[in-house]
Design an enzyme around this catalytic site. Structure first.
Site, PDB file in Angstrom:
ATOM      1  CB  SER A 140      29.644  30.837  41.576  1.00  0.00           C
ATOM      2  OG  SER A 140      30.212  29.554  41.742  1.00  0.00           O
ATOM      3  CE1 TYR A 153      34.279  33.522  41.949  1.00  0.00           C
ATOM      4  CE2 TYR A 153      33.349  31.353  42.445  1.00  0.00           C
ATOM      5  CZ  TYR A 153      33.485  32.439  41.586  1.00  0.00           C
ATOM      6  OH  TYR A 153      32.816  32.439  40.373  1.00  0.00           O
TER       7      TYR A 153
HETATM    8  P1  NAD Z   1      36.822  35.992  32.997  1.00  0.00           P
HETATM    9  O1  NAD Z   1      38.030  36.038  33.861  1.00  0.00           O
HETATM   10  O2  NAD Z   1      36.910  35.368  31.658  1.00  0.00           O
HETATM   11  O3  NAD Z   1      36.224  37.475  32.816  1.00  0.00           O
HETATM   12  C1  NAD Z   1      36.087  38.337  33.902  1.00  0.00           C
HETATM   13  C2  NAD Z   1      35.803  39.728  33.388  1.00  0.00           C
HETATM   14  O4  NAD Z   1      35.664  40.610  34.509  1.00  0.00           O
HETATM   15  C3  NAD Z   1      36.925  40.302  32.524  1.00  0.00           C
HETATM   16  O5  NAD Z   1      36.371  41.118  31.522  1.00  0.00           O
HETATM   17  C4  NAD Z   1      37.707  41.170  33.508  1.00  0.00           C
HETATM   18  O6  NAD Z   1      38.441  42.199  32.881  1.00  0.00           O
HETATM   19  C5  NAD Z   1      36.547  41.724  34.325  1.00  0.00           C
HETATM   20  N1  NAD Z   1      36.909  42.256  35.637  1.00  0.00           N
HETATM   21  C6  NAD Z   1      37.612  41.649  36.621  1.00  0.00           C
HETATM   22  N2  NAD Z   1      37.727  42.465  37.674  1.00  0.00           N
HETATM   23  C7  NAD Z   1      37.073  43.607  37.355  1.00  0.00           C
HETATM   24  C8  NAD Z   1      36.838  44.820  38.021  1.00  0.00           C
HETATM   25  N3  NAD Z   1      37.290  45.026  39.266  1.00  0.00           N
HETATM   26  N4  NAD Z   1      36.133  45.801  37.395  1.00  0.00           N
HETATM   27  C9  NAD Z   1      35.667  45.609  36.142  1.00  0.00           C
HETATM   28  N5  NAD Z   1      35.864  44.473  35.451  1.00  0.00           N
HETATM   29  C10 NAD Z   1      36.567  43.480  36.053  1.00  0.00           C
HETATM   30  O7  NAD Z   1      35.733  35.268  33.896  1.00  0.00           O
HETATM   31  P2  NAD Z   1      34.292  34.647  33.556  1.00  0.00           P
HETATM   32  O8  NAD Z   1      34.395  33.194  33.731  1.00  0.00           O
HETATM   33  O9  NAD Z   1      33.749  35.202  32.296  1.00  0.00           O
HETATM   34  O10 NAD Z   1      33.489  35.198  34.827  1.00  0.00           O
HETATM   35  C11 NAD Z   1      32.432  36.123  34.737  1.00  0.00           C
HETATM   36  C12 NAD Z   1      31.553  35.972  35.969  1.00  0.00           C
HETATM   37  O11 NAD Z   1      31.042  34.643  36.020  1.00  0.00           O
HETATM   38  C13 NAD Z   1      32.307  36.180  37.287  1.00  0.00           C
HETATM   39  O12 NAD Z   1      31.489  36.876  38.201  1.00  0.00           O
HETATM   40  C14 NAD Z   1      32.524  34.763  37.779  1.00  0.00           C
HETATM   41  O13 NAD Z   1      32.663  34.697  39.173  1.00  0.00           O
HETATM   42  C15 NAD Z   1      31.257  34.095  37.286  1.00  0.00           C
HETATM   43  N6  NAD Z   1      31.374  32.646  37.202  1.00  0.00           N
HETATM   44  C16 NAD Z   1      32.266  32.063  36.363  1.00  0.00           C
HETATM   45  C17 NAD Z   1      32.364  30.671  36.349  1.00  0.00           C
HETATM   46  C18 NAD Z   1      33.312  29.948  35.440  1.00  0.00           C
HETATM   47  O14 NAD Z   1      33.484  28.733  35.610  1.00  0.00           O
HETATM   48  N7  NAD Z   1      33.957  30.611  34.483  1.00  0.00           N
HETATM   49  C19 NAD Z   1      31.548  29.907  37.183  1.00  0.00           C
HETATM   50  C20 NAD Z   1      30.650  30.541  38.031  1.00  0.00           C
HETATM   51  C21 NAD Z   1      30.569  31.912  38.033  1.00  0.00           C
END
Ligand code: NAD
Length: 243
Positions: A140, A153
């Site tokens: 991120s 985070y």
């Molecule tokens: P999301 O909440 O839509 O999806 C998260 C996924 O991770 C889901 O499938 C959930 O079931 C799974 N998950 C959570 N904990 C878990 C665990 N302990 N073991 C296995 N699976 C697990 O979130 P997203 O936005 O798709 O995020 C995905 C990645 O992108 C994350 O690492 C997040 O930090 C990163 N990210 C997201 C954003 C954003 O704005 N959405 C920004 C920067 C980084």
């Protein structure tokens, strides 16, 4: 298995789901993971089926070492080694650090940072044996600049960035590339708690004027999996110009 293989952690929705579909569409056999339920993964699997792709669902909490050992035992039973590991699973926590309980801190660090350690440790020996492999960590922009009320985070994602850079050096002699995508605000359930007005205000702060899409992140993850092998140890911004 003759197809190239990839494990996408946290693939039931959002960025992970988009990565799973992008890799399946490009001909990879995709191991899709989440910690909650096989039904959620099979729903993603149905979409992969419709693309003519192949997948295996592997349920497990990647923040728990024993679960990761089980996930990789299943992967190695099926295919011997992975070509690509996408460490995507993650959770957010919004609140003042001074209000954060020990178990919330531990869960955040386990899910966002220790998971990357556990999965890399399990994937590396087989990649080293065949002198080839790609590790892509979904990080991120807050890991680079820090976010108010998201200290844990931000710390976890800084850790992912440090791990990425160091591991890239450790594994370059084995022809394994390790890179990270430092995502900005992406339109997923992770931002689902924001009101429509909060989303508009946030989008106004982003030079691109909008949130990124999971598909845009997935397209870059797929490109990284195929990028020239000389590129490693990079934290690549995917933030609409925010940073
Ligand atoms: P999301 O909440 O839509 O999806 C998260 C996924 O991770 C889901 O499938 C959930 O079931 C799974 N998950 C959570 N904990 C878990 C665990 N302990 N073991 C296995 N699976 C697990 O979130 P997203 O936005 O798709 O995020 C995905 C990645 O992108 C994350 O690492 C997040 O930090 C990163 N990210 C997201 C954003 C954003 O704005 N959405 C920004 C920067 C980084």
């Amino acid at each position: 298995m003759s197809k190239k293989t990839v494990l996408v952690t946290g693939a039931s929705r959002g960025i992970g789901r988009a990565c799973a579909l992008a890799f399946a569409g490009a001909g990879f056999h995709v191991f899709i993971n989440c910690s909650t339920s096989i039904d959620e993964l099979n729903a993603v699997g149905s979409s992969i089926d419709r693309l003519g792709g192949t997948y295996t669902a592997v349920v497990g909490n990647v923040g728990v070492s024993a679960d990761v050992a089980d996930i990789f035992a299943q992967i190695y039973r099926e295919c011997g080694s992975l070509d690509v590991l996408v460490n995507n699973a993650g959770i957010a926590h919004i609140g003042l650090l001074s209000d954060m309980a020990d178990d919330e801190w531990n869960r955040l660090i386990q899910t966002n940072l220790s998971s990357v350690f556990y999965c890399c440790r399990a994937a590396i020996p087989a990649m080293v044996s065949k002198k080839s492999g790609r590790i892509i960590n979904i990080s991120s922009m807050w890991g680079t600049v820090g976010a108010s009320c998201e200290a844990a985070y931000s710390a976890a994602k800084s850790g992912v960035n440090g791990l990425t850079r160091a591991l890239a050096k450790e594994l370059a002699p084995s022809n394994i590339q390790v890179n990270a995508l430092a995502c900005g605000v992406i339109d997923t359930a992770m931002n689902g708690q924001l009101s429509a007005e909060e989303k508009r205000e946030l989008a106004d702060e982003i030079p691109a004027g909008r949130f990124g899409t999971p598909e845009e992140v997935a397209a870059l993850a797929l490109e990284l999996a195929c990028a020239p092998a000389y590129m490693t140890g990079q934290i690549i911004g995917m933030d609409g110009g925010y940073i």
